[in-house]
Design a protein around this motif. Structure first.
Motif, PDB file in Angstrom:
ATOM      1  N   PRO A  21       0.850  -1.194   0.000  1.00 26.86           N
ATOM      2  CA  PRO A  21       0.000   0.000   0.000  1.00 26.86           C
ATOM      3  C   PRO A  21       0.889   1.249   0.000  1.00 26.86           C
ATOM      4  N   VAL A  22       1.374   1.616  -1.173  1.00 25.69           N
ATOM      5  CA  VAL A  22       2.423   2.645  -1.273  1.00 25.69           C
ATOM      6  C   VAL A  22       1.991   3.949  -0.629  1.00 25.69           C
ATOM      7  N   LEU A  23       0.775   4.400  -0.895  1.00 27.47           N
ATOM      8  CA  LEU A  23       0.351   5.685  -0.339  1.00 27.47           C
ATOM      9  C   LEU A  23       0.264   5.652   1.178  1.00 27.47           C
ATOM     10  N   ASP A  24       0.009   4.491   1.750  1.00 29.33           N
ATOM     11  CA  ASP A  24      -0.027   4.366   3.213  1.00 29.33           C
ATOM     12  C   ASP A  24       1.389   4.295   3.799  1.00 29.33           C
ATOM     13  N   LEU A  25       2.330   3.757   3.033  1.00 28.11           N
ATOM     14  CA  LEU A  25       3.703   3.639   3.520  1.00 28.11           C
ATOM     15  C   LEU A  25       4.490   4.945   3.425  1.00 28.11           C
ATOM     16  N   LEU A  26       4.167   5.768   2.442  1.00 31.67           N
ATOM     17  CA  LEU A  26       4.997   6.950   2.192  1.00 31.67           C
ATOM     18  C   LEU A  26       5.113   7.900   3.389  1.00 31.67           C
ATOM     19  N   PRO A  27       4.081   8.100   4.208  1.00 35.04           N
ATOM     20  CA  PRO A  27       4.277   8.966   5.379  1.00 35.04           C
ATOM     21  C   PRO A  27       5.300   8.429   6.375  1.00 35.04           C
ATOM     22  N   LEU A  28       5.628   7.135   6.293  1.00 39.23           N
ATOM     23  CA  LEU A  28       6.603   6.523   7.194  1.00 39.23           C
ATOM     24  C   LEU A  28       7.982   6.418   6.551  1.00 39.23           C
ATOM     25  N   THR A  29       8.120   6.915   5.315  1.00 45.18           N
ATOM     26  CA  THR A  29       9.277   6.604   4.488  1.00 45.18           C
ATOM     27  C   THR A  29      10.282   7.750   4.466  1.00 45.18           C
ATOM     28  N   ALA A  30      11.581   7.379   4.558  1.00 49.66           N
ATOM     29  CA  ALA A  30      12.667   8.357   4.518  1.00 49.66           C
ATOM     30  C   ALA A  30      13.241   8.514   3.115  1.00 49.66           C
ATOM     31  N   ALA A  31      13.140   7.480   2.284  1.00 50.69           N
ATOM     32  CA  ALA A  31      13.633   7.533   0.906  1.00 50.69           C
ATOM     33  C   ALA A  31      12.976   6.419   0.119  1.00 50.69           C
ATOM     34  N   VAL A  32      12.900   6.624  -1.197  1.00 48.67           N
ATOM     35  CA  VAL A  32      12.354   5.616  -2.096  1.00 48.67           C
ATOM     36  C   VAL A  32      13.381   5.311  -3.176  1.00 48.67           C
ATOM     37  N   ILE A  33      13.591   4.024  -3.429  1.00 51.29           N
ATOM     38  CA  ILE A  33      14.425   3.568  -4.547  1.00 51.29           C
ATOM     39  C   ILE A  33      13.466   3.019  -5.590  1.00 51.29           C
ATOM     40  N   CYS A  34      13.544   3.541  -6.816  1.00 51.52           N
ATOM     41  CA  CYS A  34      12.552   3.129  -7.812  1.00 51.52           C
ATOM     42  C   CYS A  34      13.123   3.225  -9.216  1.00 51.52           C
ATOM     43  N   HIS A  35      12.274   2.891 -10.179  1.00 52.80           N
ATOM     44  CA  HIS A  35      12.638   2.835 -11.591  1.00 52.80           C
ATOM     45  C   HIS A  35      12.374   4.138 -12.331  1.00 52.80           C
ATOM     46  N   GLY A  36      11.744   5.088 -11.676  1.00 55.09           N
ATOM     47  CA  GLY A  36      11.426   6.343 -12.332  1.00 55.09           C
ATOM     48  C   GLY A  36      10.067   6.379 -12.986  1.00 55.09           C
ATOM     49  N   GLY A  37       9.163   5.472 -12.615  1.00 52.92           N
ATOM     50  CA  GLY A  37       7.791   5.566 -13.105  1.00 52.92           C
ATOM     51  C   GLY A  37       7.154   6.856 -12.627  1.00 52.92           C
ATOM     52  N   HIS A  38       6.351   7.481 -13.479  1.00 49.35           N
ATOM     53  CA  HIS A  38       5.827   8.805 -13.162  1.00 49.35           C
ATOM     54  C   HIS A  38       5.007   8.807 -11.883  1.00 49.35           C
ATOM     55  N   ASN A  39       4.114   7.843 -11.726  1.00 50.72           N
ATOM     56  CA  ASN A  39       3.304   7.810 -10.513  1.00 50.72           C
ATOM     57  C   ASN A  39       4.158   7.648  -9.274  1.00 50.72           C
ATOM     58  N   THR A  40       5.112   6.733  -9.313  1.00 53.59           N
ATOM     59  CA  THR A  40       5.958   6.503  -8.142  1.00 53.59           C
ATOM     60  C   THR A  40       6.738   7.756  -7.790  1.00 53.59           C
ATOM     61  N   VAL A  41       7.322   8.404  -8.793  1.00 54.64           N
ATOM     62  CA  VAL A  41       8.085   9.622  -8.549  1.00 54.64           C
ATOM     63  C   VAL A  41       7.205  10.703  -7.940  1.00 54.64           C
ATOM     64  N   CYS A  42       6.052  10.943  -8.548  1.00 53.57           N
ATOM     65  CA  CYS A  42       5.208  12.042  -8.083  1.00 53.57           C
ATOM     66  C   CYS A  42       4.551  11.747  -6.734  1.00 53.57           C
ATOM     67  N   GLU A  43       4.142  10.509  -6.518  1.00 47.64           N
ATOM     68  CA  GLU A  43       3.582  10.168  -5.209  1.00 47.64           C
ATOM     69  C   GLU A  43       4.624  10.337  -4.115  1.00 47.64           C
ATOM     70  N   THR A  44       5.862   9.952  -4.413  1.00 50.00           N
ATOM     71  CA  THR A  44       6.939  10.107  -3.430  1.00 50.00           C
ATOM     72  C   THR A  44       7.195  11.569  -3.128  1.00 50.00           C
ATOM     73  N   LEU A  45       7.332  12.385  -4.169  1.00 49.90           N
ATOM     74  CA  LEU A  45       7.633  13.803  -3.966  1.00 49.90           C
ATOM     75  C   LEU A  45       6.446  14.543  -3.361  1.00 49.90           C
ATOM     76  N   ALA A  46       5.237  14.057  -3.575  1.00 47.14           N
ATOM     77  CA  ALA A  46       4.074  14.666  -2.938  1.00 47.14           C
ATOM     78  C   ALA A  46       4.145  14.547  -1.421  1.00 47.14           C
ATOM     79  N   HIS A  47       4.954  13.611  -0.952  1.00 40.07           N
ATOM     80  CA  HIS A  47       5.164  13.449   0.496  1.00 40.07           C
ATOM     81  C   HIS A  47       6.505  14.050   0.945  1.00 40.07           C
ATOM     82  N   GLY A  48       7.190  14.752   0.043  1.00 38.47           N
ATOM     83  CA  GLY A  48       8.457  15.382   0.411  1.00 38.47           C
ATOM     84  C   GLY A  48       9.574  14.406   0.670  1.00 38.47           C
ATOM     85  N   VAL A  49       9.523  13.239   0.051  1.00 33.69           N
ATOM     86  CA  VAL A  49      10.501  12.175   0.278  1.00 33.69           C
ATOM     87  C   VAL A  49      11.486  12.135  -0.896  1.00 33.69           C
ATOM     88  N   PRO A  50      12.796  12.125  -0.642  1.00 36.11           N
ATOM     89  CA  PRO A  50      13.773  12.063  -1.738  1.00 36.11           C
ATOM     90  C   PRO A  50      13.882  10.667  -2.339  1.00 36.11           C
TER      91      PRO A  50
END
Length: 379
Positions: free
Chosen positions: A269-298
């Motif tokens: 549940p990515v959107l539920d995990l992101l508030p607990l997250t310090a960083a995300v390692i990903c492939h650069g998919g647009h949704n993943t990038v934008c959802e991560t940055l919407a939470h201020g996570v590098p």
């Protein structure tokens, strides 16, 4: 009450932003329907869904550069459009929409909207196309135009404009602060930021997360499981060097075995995990990038193909993360990049700047307002 028809491909990352738009449209009194390949689209959106096209496609492994682009167009986008046109025509005839929202990879929606004279808006689920990635490759760009010309001829729809960009408006689920100004000349580009909507619940072993320990989330999206086994394994090794964080690795292909403190799951549940997250390692998919940055996570981004290199470059240019080479990154490379984004506050500041721009952009409400502007003159 007006009627809004969403035309989408069978790709979760393209559908998810529009789920939020549809929800807001419904809240504002509009009737909503969808058309796209089922059962994938029906499972993603619920509600009124017209079937169109097929989900019987599979990307060969190991494709990069022009080979990946050629398959995307000749092996997926064009056959998908050919298969979807009859279903989209039937949906338009039955639902009688006032406006159509067309994902930029669902060309059948653009063809049918033009054919019957309906106003339509492009949903740019990724901003990469607006950067004109083929500008330095004129032969490839000409080949892409020829693919679209063939679609028009086969389905009897006149015109020569680019089916990826509506002449009414192009809605971009990003902001200029991340994506930059559009290079391609398009009609009325609207940068609205991400559209985040509640998703169906996903089982997750929450009890395995250590209290008060930040998470590092690793995900390669929903379509890269076969290509990603080696990279995910290297990430799991790297996360063992960070006792102050807890790794969560999303492994839909079942490539990894659970190991130590790293939580390995088939989905998360990515959107539920992101508030607990310090960083995300990903492939650069647009949704993943934008959802991560919407939470201020590098981010640490290792792009694989398609628009992902462009998205990785956007993240780096915004000061919100680092880029790695997907095919060559080893555990020590991932460790070094992760340590940098976790310890250098400049990356969090960059992510926060993008988050602020997202919050100011309007999201799904801005999209529906634009749709209402188009509906009003035609009523």
């Amino acid at each position: 009450m007006s009627r809004v028809l969403f035309v989408v491909p069978p790709l979760a990352g393209h559908v998810h932003p529009l789920v939020g738009v549809a929800a807001v449209a419904g809240e504002r009194g509009h009737e909503v329907a969808w058309v796209g390949p089922c059962p994938v689209v029906r499972d993603l959106v619920g509600g009124r869904v017209y079937p169109a096209g097929s989900t019987a496609w599979r990307r060969p492994g190991g494709l990069r550069a022009f080979a990946a682009l050629r398959f995307l167009w000749a092996g997926f986008l064009v056959p998908l459009a050919d298969a979807m046109v009859p279903g989209v025509r039937a949906a338009v005839a039955d639902f009688d929409p006032d406006v159509v929202v067309v994902d930029q990879q669902a060309f059948a929606g653009a063809l049918v909207a033009q054919e019957v004279g309906l106003p339509w808006v492009t949903s740019a689920s990724t901003s990469a196309e607006l950067a004109d990635p083929l500008a330095g490759m004129p032969r490839v760009a000409a080949w892409v135009r020829e693919q679209q010309r063939g679609l028009r001829v086969r389905h009897g729809v006149e015109g020569d404009d680019d089916l990826r960009f509506s002449p009414y408006s192009v809605v971009v689920f990003s902001t200029v602060e991340l994506a930059g100004e559009p290079v391609v000349a398009v009609a009325d580009p609207r940068y609205v930021g991400p559209s985040l909507a509640a998703r169906r619940p996903v089982e997750f072993p929450w009890a395995r997360l250590r209290p008060d320990t930040p998470v590092v989330l690793v995900t390669l999206g929903t379509t890269n499981s076969e290509a990603g086994g080696r990279f995910l394994a290297e990430c799991a090794l790297a996360l063992g060097d960070f006792p102050a964080v807890q790794g969560v690795v999303v492994d839909p292909g079942g490539c990894l075995a659970a190991s130590g403190d790293v939580v390995v799951v088939a989905s998360a549940p990515v959107l539920d995990l992101l508030p607990l997250t310090a960083a995300v390692i990903c492939h650069g998919g647009h949704n993943t990038v934008c959802e991560t940055l919407a939470h201020g996570v590098p981010l640490v981004v290792a792009p694989i193909r398609d628009d992902q290199p462009a998205l990785a470059d956007q993240v780096v240019a915004a000061g919100a993360g680092l880029r790695l080479r997907f095919d060559h990154a080893r555990a020590e490379d991932i460790t070094a990049a992760l340590r940098t984004v976790l310890t250098d506050p400049a990356f969090t500041r960059g992510a926060t700047r993008v988050r602020t721009s997202f919050h100011q952009a309007g999201g799904a409400h801005a999209v529906v307002s634009r749709l209402e502007d188009l509906i009003a003159p035609s009523r």
